[in-house]
Design an enzyme around this catalytic site. Structure first.
Site, PDB file in Angstrom:
ATOM      1  N   GLU A 165       8.831   1.028   6.207  1.00 52.04           N
ATOM      2  CA  GLU A 165       8.504   1.876   7.362  1.00 52.04           C
ATOM      3  C   GLU A 165       8.279   3.333   6.949  1.00 52.04           C
ATOM      4  O   GLU A 165       7.494   4.052   7.564  1.00 52.04           O
ATOM      5  CB  GLU A 165       9.636   1.814   8.398  1.00 52.04           C
ATOM      6  CG  GLU A 165       9.689   0.532   9.206  1.00 52.04           C
ATOM      7  CD  GLU A 165       8.637   0.501  10.309  1.00 52.04           C
ATOM      8  OE1 GLU A 165       8.104   1.566  10.678  1.00 52.04           O
ATOM      9  OE2 GLU A 165       8.337  -0.594  10.803  1.00 52.04           O
ATOM     10  N   HIS A 213       4.883   4.864   6.836  1.00 48.07           N
ATOM     11  CA  HIS A 213       4.063   5.060   8.039  1.00 48.07           C
ATOM     12  C   HIS A 213       4.007   6.525   8.466  1.00 48.07           C
ATOM     13  O   HIS A 213       2.938   7.082   8.684  1.00 48.07           O
ATOM     14  CB  HIS A 213       4.597   4.197   9.195  1.00 48.07           C
ATOM     15  CG  HIS A 213       4.599   2.728   8.898  1.00 48.07           C
ATOM     16  ND1 HIS A 213       5.140   1.796   9.750  1.00 48.07           N
ATOM     17  CD2 HIS A 213       4.139   2.032   7.826  1.00 48.07           C
ATOM     18  CE1 HIS A 213       4.987   0.583   9.221  1.00 48.07           C
ATOM     19  NE2 HIS A 213       4.393   0.718   8.055  1.00 48.07           N
ATOM     20  N   HIS A 263       6.861  -7.161  10.406  1.00 48.51           N
ATOM     21  CA  HIS A 263       8.259  -6.851  10.767  1.00 48.51           C
ATOM     22  C   HIS A 263       8.655  -7.537  12.075  1.00 48.51           C
ATOM     23  O   HIS A 263       9.765  -8.042  12.218  1.00 48.51           O
ATOM     24  CB  HIS A 263       8.440  -5.334  10.900  1.00 48.51           C
ATOM     25  CG  HIS A 263       8.238  -4.587   9.617  1.00 48.51           C
ATOM     26  ND1 HIS A 263       7.983  -3.238   9.567  1.00 48.51           N
ATOM     27  CD2 HIS A 263       8.252  -5.012   8.323  1.00 48.51           C
ATOM     28  CE1 HIS A 263       7.850  -2.862   8.302  1.00 48.51           C
ATOM     29  NE2 HIS A 263       8.000  -3.923   7.532  1.00 48.51           N
ATOM     30  N   GLU A 323       8.881  -3.732  17.528  1.00 48.30           N
ATOM     31  CA  GLU A 323       7.893  -3.839  16.436  1.00 48.30           C
ATOM     32  C   GLU A 323       6.552  -4.306  16.990  1.00 48.30           C
ATOM     33  O   GLU A 323       5.496  -3.848  16.553  1.00 48.30           O
ATOM     34  CB  GLU A 323       8.381  -4.803  15.347  1.00 48.30           C
ATOM     35  CG  GLU A 323       9.570  -4.281  14.556  1.00 48.30           C
ATOM     36  CD  GLU A 323       9.224  -3.162  13.574  1.00 48.30           C
ATOM     37  OE1 GLU A 323       8.188  -2.505  13.729  1.00 48.30           O
ATOM     38  OE2 GLU A 323      10.002  -2.943  12.646  1.00 48.30           O
ATOM     39  N   GLU A 332       7.365   7.498  14.270  1.00 50.60           N
ATOM     40  CA  GLU A 332       7.578   6.937  12.923  1.00 50.60           C
ATOM     41  C   GLU A 332       8.486   7.843  12.093  1.00 50.60           C
ATOM     42  O   GLU A 332       9.328   7.368  11.335  1.00 50.60           O
ATOM     43  CB  GLU A 332       6.239   6.770  12.193  1.00 50.60           C
ATOM     44  CG  GLU A 332       5.314   5.723  12.774  1.00 50.60           C
ATOM     45  CD  GLU A 332       5.758   4.300  12.505  1.00 50.60           C
ATOM     46  OE1 GLU A 332       6.724   4.092  11.741  1.00 50.60           O
ATOM     47  OE2 GLU A 332       5.142   3.380  13.082  1.00 50.60           O
ATOM     48  N   ASP A 355       1.686  -3.964   9.069  1.00 50.83           N
ATOM     49  CA  ASP A 355       3.111  -3.933   8.667  1.00 50.83           C
ATOM     50  C   ASP A 355       4.010  -4.246   9.865  1.00 50.83           C
ATOM     51  O   ASP A 355       4.972  -5.002   9.766  1.00 50.83           O
ATOM     52  CB  ASP A 355       3.505  -2.521   8.185  1.00 50.83           C
ATOM     53  CG  ASP A 355       3.207  -2.281   6.717  1.00 50.83           C
ATOM     54  OD1 ASP A 355       2.616  -3.165   6.068  1.00 50.83           O
ATOM     55  OD2 ASP A 355       3.582  -1.190   6.227  1.00 50.83           O
ATOM     56  N   GLU A 356       3.703  -3.614  10.986  1.00 50.16           N
ATOM     57  CA  GLU A 356       4.555  -3.791  12.178  1.00 50.16           C
ATOM     58  C   GLU A 356       4.563  -5.263  12.602  1.00 50.16           C
ATOM     59  O   GLU A 356       5.593  -5.791  13.010  1.00 50.16           O
ATOM     60  CB  GLU A 356       4.061  -2.929  13.350  1.00 50.16           C
ATOM     61  CG  GLU A 356       3.822  -1.453  13.052  1.00 50.16           C
ATOM     62  CD  GLU A 356       5.087  -0.642  12.783  1.00 50.16           C
ATOM     63  OE1 GLU A 356       6.161  -1.229  12.613  1.00 50.16           O
ATOM     64  OE2 GLU A 356       4.975   0.599  12.711  1.00 50.16           O
ATOM     65  N   THR A 388       4.890  -1.330  18.685  1.00 50.15           N
ATOM     66  CA  THR A 388       4.257  -0.371  17.769  1.00 50.15           C
ATOM     67  C   THR A 388       2.993  -0.974  17.160  1.00 50.15           C
ATOM     68  O   THR A 388       2.024  -0.257  16.920  1.00 50.15           O
ATOM     69  CB  THR A 388       5.210   0.105  16.649  1.00 50.15           C
ATOM     70  OG1 THR A 388       5.877  -1.024  16.112  1.00 50.15           O
ATOM     71  CG2 THR A 388       6.230   1.089  17.151  1.00 50.15           C
ATOM     72  N   TRP A 393       0.859  -1.192   0.000  1.00 54.03           N
ATOM     73  CA  TRP A 393       0.000   0.000   0.000  1.00 54.03           C
ATOM     74  C   TRP A 393       0.897   1.244   0.000  1.00 54.03           C
ATOM     75  O   TRP A 393       2.055   1.181   0.433  1.00 54.03           O
ATOM     76  CB  TRP A 393      -0.939   0.003   1.213  1.00 54.03           C
ATOM     77  CG  TRP A 393      -0.246  -0.008   2.550  1.00 54.03           C
ATOM     78  CD1 TRP A 393       0.069  -1.107   3.303  1.00 54.03           C
ATOM     79  CD2 TRP A 393       0.225   1.134   3.290  1.00 54.03           C
ATOM     80  NE1 TRP A 393       0.713  -0.724   4.462  1.00 54.03           N
ATOM     81  CE2 TRP A 393       0.816   0.654   4.479  1.00 54.03           C
ATOM     82  CE3 TRP A 393       0.209   2.516   3.080  1.00 54.03           C
ATOM     83  CZ2 TRP A 393       1.383   1.488   5.444  1.00 54.03           C
ATOM     84  CZ3 TRP A 393       0.780   3.362   4.040  1.00 54.03           C
ATOM     85  CH2 TRP A 393       1.347   2.837   5.202  1.00 54.03           C
TER      86      TRP A 393
END
Ligand SMILES: [Fe+2]
Ligand SMILES: [Fe+2]
Length: 383
Positions: free
Chosen positions: A161, A164, A250, A214, A123, A246-247, A217, A78
């Site tokens: 990242e 974000h 990760h 990670e 971020e 996403d976090e 977050t 995205w």
């Protein structure tokens, strides 16, 4: 562990200062310039024995097969634009989209924006985190474009990242609810100040830190998503939820690396987990400053704790999760120092919860107090 030592750390360094007591309990000297932020402990460098660099060399093909696939191809990722008003539409349509965004955002309380801004600033200090990972011996990007899988991971992770902060920043800008100038100053101060996670150029420590961070977050963005939904902004909920996903991916990559280290070097890896947990996981934006509030991080953390976005319980939950995922309780083949670390880490979640219960009891007896934040035009929220 001494409870007094923990209480000090809890109030000063974690993003969950106990309600009512944390911010006032510690006094940090404000940084007089962007590079003069105070450090919380003696800085130790290059603590990994040089021969252990070989461990990471020997894991290169494993990292290519097991870590790099956790990055997503760019065309499958995205991008911030997909969540924001479309400036290529006729101006009146674009303005309508902005108006709708602002209407939705107007329903959310100021304290929500304090937490969202703190998360966005965290971020946005991404250059610091890429720098931090590139301090780690044996896995750093030696050229800036190294084909080494560890370096490829770090660049790919950074590139993911980077979306974000971009997305949250643009959303906040369009919302009209926050003082972008003060936010931008805070970001500049923070990148200038850096961070001090105590990872000692040691990738064992570095990957324990990133595994924890990670997940932290992911929890935080997951909770801002939930609150946005409850507050009537489903688009912002989707934004925060998408970042949280996403976090999680990760986190999975970093936790997988530590899992592998526990397999190839159980004693060394267990000691590393113990070492990081003794130091406590310092939140990456712990040196934030807006040029006004010398205790900005503690105040932000207190609001996050009060709103249930990131709390002491979350800290204990994350640790408990990692203990389970890494099967630390069942780990064998440890020597004396490894066994000591194992015992310490496995008993820690329970100790954290007990200390927090006591801190909560104390906080209940204290009157809530107001705190002004420059990010919301110096309006006051309860901490
Ligand atoms: Fe992020
Ligand atoms: Fe992250």
């Amino acid at each position: 562990m001494q409870s007094s030592a923990f209480t000090h750390i809890a109030t000063a360094q974690l993003a969950w200062a106990p309600r009512g007591g944390g911010a006032a309990a510690t006094r940090r000297v404000p940084p007089s310039s962007a590079v003069a932020a105070p450090l919380r402990h003696r800085q130790i460098t290059h603590s990994m024995p040089p021969e252990k660099v070989e461990v990471f060399k020997s894991l290169e093909s494993w990292a290519s097969k097991s870590v790099l696939p956790l990055l997503k191809p760019v065309d499958k990722c995205w991008q911030p634009t997909e969540f924001l008003p479309d400036p290529t539409r006729p101006i009146s349509d674009f303005m309508d989209e902005v108006r709708v965004l602002r209407d939705r955002a107007s329903e959310l309380p100021d304290e929500y924006f304090v937490v969202l801004v703190g998360d966005m600033i965290t971020e946005d200090a991404l250059p610091t985190y890429q720098t931090m990972i590139n301090t780690l011996d044996g896995v750093r990007d030696e050229t800036g474009a190294s084909p080494n899988p560890w370096a490829s991971w770090t660049r790919g992770w950074t590139a993911e990242e980077n979306r974000h902060g971009d997305l949250l920043r643009t959303y906040l800008y369009l919302s009209g609810r926050v003082d972008m100038l003060m936010i931008e100053r805070t970001v500049q101060y923070l990148i200038g100040a850096g961070m001090d996670p105590g990872t000692e150029n040691n990738p064992y420590l570095g990957f324990v830190y990133t595994s924890f961070q990670e997940r932290a977050t992911a929890v935080s963005h997951g909770n801002t998503a939930r609150l946005a939904k409850e507050g009537g902004d489903p688009v912002l909920a989707q934004i925060c939820g998408t970042i949280a996903a996403d976090e999680k991916r990760h986190e999975n990559a970093y936790a997988r690396i530590v899992e592998k280290l526990l397999e190839v070097d159980p004693n060394g890896a267990m000691i590393a987990v113990g070492d990081m947990m003794r130091k406590k996981i310092t939140m990456p934006a712990h040196l934030m400053y807006d040029g006004q509030d010398p205790h900005l991080f503690e105040h932000f953390s207190a609001v996050a704790q009060r709103m249930g976005v990131y709390t002491a319980d979350d800290y204990a939950d994350i640790l408990e999760f990692l203990i389970g995922r890494w099967r630390l309780e069942k780990l064998d083949g440890l020597k004396g120092d490894g066994r000591q670390a194992q015992e310490f880490v496995c008993g820690l979640p329970q100790r954290i919860r007990k200390l927090q219960e006591r801190a909560d009891e104390r906080a209940k007896k204290m009157k809530p107090k107001g705190q002004r934040f420059s990010w919301i035009f110096n309006r006051e929220v309860v901490v």
